[in-house]
Write an enzyme that holds these catalytic residues in place. Structure first.
Site, PDB file in Angstrom:
ATOM      1  N   ALA A  66       0.876  -1.171   0.000  1.00 11.05           N
ATOM      2  CA  ALA A  66       0.000   0.000   0.000  1.00 11.05           C
ATOM      3  C   ALA A  66       0.913   1.221   0.000  1.00 11.05           C
ATOM      4  O   ALA A  66       2.058   1.139   0.466  1.00 11.05           O
ATOM      5  CB  ALA A  66      -0.860  -0.012   1.260  1.00 11.05           C
ATOM      6  N   GLY A 112       0.546  -4.943   1.038  1.00 13.20           N
ATOM      7  CA  GLY A 112      -0.670  -4.959   0.214  1.00 13.20           C
ATOM      8  C   GLY A 112      -0.466  -5.639  -1.137  1.00 13.20           C
ATOM      9  O   GLY A 112      -1.424  -6.131  -1.740  1.00 13.20           O
ATOM     10  N   GLU A 115      -0.862  -9.228  -0.391  1.00 13.87           N
ATOM     11  CA  GLU A 115      -2.288  -9.415  -0.073  1.00 13.87           C
ATOM     12  C   GLU A 115      -3.111  -9.426  -1.370  1.00 13.87           C
ATOM     13  O   GLU A 115      -4.068 -10.185  -1.508  1.00 13.87           O
ATOM     14  CB  GLU A 115      -2.765  -8.306   0.875  1.00 13.87           C
ATOM     15  CG  GLU A 115      -2.148  -8.445   2.263  1.00 13.87           C
ATOM     16  CD  GLU A 115      -2.532  -7.308   3.187  1.00 13.87           C
ATOM     17  OE1 GLU A 115      -2.128  -6.162   2.921  1.00 13.87           O
ATOM     18  OE2 GLU A 115      -3.249  -7.556   4.176  1.00 13.87           O
ATOM     19  N   GLU A 135       4.562  -5.389   7.386  1.00 12.98           N
ATOM     20  CA  GLU A 135       3.855  -4.301   8.088  1.00 12.98           C
ATOM     21  C   GLU A 135       4.326  -4.064   9.521  1.00 12.98           C
ATOM     22  O   GLU A 135       4.318  -2.930   9.990  1.00 12.98           O
ATOM     23  CB  GLU A 135       2.338  -4.562   8.081  1.00 12.98           C
ATOM     24  CG  GLU A 135       1.655  -4.288   6.751  1.00 12.98           C
ATOM     25  CD  GLU A 135       1.694  -5.466   5.785  1.00 12.98           C
ATOM     26  OE1 GLU A 135       2.436  -6.440   6.040  1.00 12.98           O
ATOM     27  OE2 GLU A 135       0.975  -5.423   4.774  1.00 12.98           O
TER      28      GLU A 135
HETATM   29  N1  COA Z   1       4.637   3.046  -0.675  1.00 12.10           N
HETATM   30  C1  COA Z   1       5.018   4.194  -1.224  1.00 12.10           C
HETATM   31  N2  COA Z   1       6.131   4.310  -1.987  1.00 12.10           N
HETATM   32  C2  COA Z   1       6.853   3.191  -2.176  1.00 12.10           C
HETATM   33  C3  COA Z   1       6.517   1.952  -1.614  1.00 12.10           C
HETATM   34  C4  COA Z   1       5.340   1.906  -0.831  1.00 12.10           C
HETATM   35  N3  COA Z   1       4.915   0.770  -0.280  1.00 12.10           N
HETATM   36  N4  COA Z   1       7.430   1.031  -1.968  1.00 12.10           N
HETATM   37  C5  COA Z   1       8.331   1.683  -2.738  1.00 12.10           C
HETATM   38  N5  COA Z   1       7.986   2.980  -2.866  1.00 12.10           N
HETATM   39  C6  COA Z   1       8.682   4.032  -3.614  1.00 12.10           C
HETATM   40  C7  COA Z   1       9.917   4.543  -2.872  1.00 12.10           C
HETATM   41  O1  COA Z   1       9.524   5.514  -1.920  1.00 12.10           O
HETATM   42  C8  COA Z   1      10.705   5.120  -4.008  1.00 12.10           C
HETATM   43  O2  COA Z   1      10.144   6.348  -4.382  1.00 12.10           O
HETATM   44  P1  COA Z   1      11.113   7.614  -4.702  1.00 12.10           P
HETATM   45  O3  COA Z   1      11.983   7.158  -5.835  1.00 12.10           O
HETATM   46  O4  COA Z   1      10.162   8.704  -5.079  1.00 12.10           O
HETATM   47  O5  COA Z   1      11.890   7.848  -3.456  1.00 12.10           O
HETATM   48  C9  COA Z   1      10.424   4.148  -5.151  1.00 12.10           C
HETATM   49  O6  COA Z   1       9.201   3.491  -4.824  1.00 12.10           O
HETATM   50  C10 COA Z   1      11.503   3.089  -5.328  1.00 12.10           C
HETATM   51  O7  COA Z   1      11.676   2.416  -4.089  1.00 12.10           O
HETATM   52  P2  COA Z   1      13.087   2.269  -3.339  1.00 12.10           P
HETATM   53  O8  COA Z   1      12.818   2.017  -1.888  1.00 12.10           O
HETATM   54  O9  COA Z   1      13.981   3.414  -3.677  1.00 12.10           O
HETATM   55  O10 COA Z   1      13.642   0.948  -4.043  1.00 12.10           O
HETATM   56  P3  COA Z   1      14.702  -0.079  -3.434  1.00 12.10           P
HETATM   57  O11 COA Z   1      15.114  -0.950  -4.569  1.00 12.10           O
HETATM   58  O12 COA Z   1      15.767   0.625  -2.670  1.00 12.10           O
HETATM   59  O13 COA Z   1      13.865  -0.960  -2.364  1.00 12.10           O
HETATM   60  C11 COA Z   1      11.910  -2.185  -1.573  1.00 12.10           C
HETATM   61  C12 COA Z   1      12.785  -1.776  -2.788  1.00 12.10           C
HETATM   62  C13 COA Z   1      10.700  -2.903  -2.116  1.00 12.10           C
HETATM   63  C14 COA Z   1      12.718  -3.120  -0.663  1.00 12.10           C
HETATM   64  C15 COA Z   1      11.508  -0.912  -0.785  1.00 12.10           C
HETATM   65  O14 COA Z   1      10.944   0.010  -1.716  1.00 12.10           O
HETATM   66  C16 COA Z   1      10.508  -1.142   0.307  1.00 12.10           C
HETATM   67  O15 COA Z   1      10.853  -1.659   1.364  1.00 12.10           O
HETATM   68  N6  COA Z   1       9.238  -0.704   0.091  1.00 12.10           N
HETATM   69  C17 COA Z   1       8.215  -0.739   1.099  1.00 12.10           C
HETATM   70  C18 COA Z   1       7.728  -2.158   1.323  1.00 12.10           C
HETATM   71  C19 COA Z   1       6.685  -2.166   2.424  1.00 12.10           C
HETATM   72  O16 COA Z   1       6.943  -1.944   3.586  1.00 12.10           O
HETATM   73  N7  COA Z   1       5.433  -2.475   2.017  1.00 12.10           N
HETATM   74  C20 COA Z   1       4.345  -2.609   2.940  1.00 12.10           C
HETATM   75  C21 COA Z   1       3.533  -1.374   2.960  1.00 12.10           C
HETATM   76  S1  COA Z   1       2.173  -1.534   4.075  1.00 12.10           S
END
Ligand code: COA
Length: 260
Positions: A66, A112, A115, A135
């Site tokens: 999400a 999400g 999910e 989460e």
């Molecule tokens: N919500 C909002 N933005 C998200 C996102 C999320 N769940 N997951 C990734 N993004 C965005 C990042 O903020 C980034 O945006 P920016 O370039 O404007 O800063 C872009 O997507 C790329 O992500 P980034 O984190 O830079 O890539 P990465 O390769 O370093 O890491 C992940 C990849 C998937 C490990 C990391 O993005 C992550 O941990 N995301 C969140 C996962 C999460 O907790 N999901 C559960 C949400 S309830």
């Protein structure tokens, strides 16, 4: 309808839905969820659609969760509302869709995103995909059905371990615990999903719908699944597809189903 966050294409009776926010790893913001709700309702109602293939744009992510930026200042009541509406309009709608929905997991499926994949009827993962429900690292729990669907798919012990540790697992591990049905090379992901959907397309559409409904009932404590199966089984006898299926078998030919 024109979408801004998803791409929806109908080809040979299959609806290809791609979540298209690649720069944000296809994170589910409100607009994307609203468009997903719209497209699933269309797939459910439109006879021309015989199955749905759901994937994410690019090679890195199916859906990375999400959109965290949208709910970071929410109150408890707003959080509850977010989960309640999202579950009803998107996640439950997918799971209860009358057409088979296959998730082609082309990369990260987190929070999400996992999910969403778990709400689909069938999951195929590319071999580089990574899955998890992280989460608790944000001070939350899964709110789009993750605690329930993960438990149903992999059992209580594995579900609590995955959710409480916030660990990410590989596609191979996900296949081992029954979280995904198949793992294939990324280049073969869509073809594998199409192969399954095209096979289902050859079967009697109303019977496929009745099967989805009856299997769903096995996981719904409010209904008696055996009774639901008996009713759905009986209804199949009133369809033209039943007449065609049995006649074709007796005449030693392939059936041509009309979905009636
Ligand atoms: N919500 C909002 N933005 C998200 C996102 C999320 N769940 N997951 C990734 N993004 C965005 C990042 O903020 C980034 O945006 P920016 O370039 O404007 O800063 C872009 O997507 C790329 O992500 P980034 O984190 O830079 O890539 P990465 O390769 O370093 O890491 C992940 C990849 C998937 C490990 C990391 O993005 C992550 O941990 N995301 C969140 C996962 C999460 O907790 N999901 C559960 C949400 S309830």
């Amino acid at each position: 309808m024109a979408y801004h966050n998803i791409i929806s294409e109908l080809k040979e009776q299959l609806l290809y839905v791609t979540i298209n926010r690649e720069q944000k790893l296809n994170a589910l913001n409100k607009e994307t969820l609203a468009e997903l709700a719209e497209v699933i309702s269309y797939a459910d109602e439109e006879d021309e659609v015989r199955g749905v293939l759901l994937t994410g744009a690019g090679e890195k992510a199916f859906v990375a969760g999400a959109d965290i930026s949208e709910f970071s200042d929410y109150t408890g009541a707003q959080g509850e509302e977010l989960a309640r509406i999202g579950q009803a309009r998107v996640f439950d709608a997918i799971s209860q869709c009358s057409k088979p929905v296959v998730a082609a997991i082309n990369g990260f499926a987190l929070g999400g995103g996992l999910e969403l994949a778990m709400a689909c009827h069938i999951r195929i993962a590319a071999d580089h995909a990574k899955m998890g429900l992280p989460e608790v690292s944000l001070g939350l729990i899964p709110g789009y059905g993750g605690t329930q669907r993960l438990t149903q798919l992999v059992g209580k012990g594995r579900a609590i371990e995955l959710i409480a540790t916030a660990d990410m697992i590989s596609a191979a591990q996900a296949e081992k615990i029954g979280l995904v049905n198949h793992v294939v090379a990324a280049s073969e992901l869509i073809a594998k999903a199409e192969e399954i959907l095209n096979k289902i397309k050859l079967r009697a559409p109303l019977a496929v719908t009745a099967a989805i409904k009856s299997v769903n009932a096995a996981l719904n404590f409010e209904v008696n699944g055996f009774e639901m199966e008996i009713k759905e089984f009986g209804k199949c006898f009133n369809t033209l597809d039943f007449k065609e299926g049995t006649t074709a078998f007796l005449e030693k030919r392939k059936p041509t189903f009309s979905g009636k």
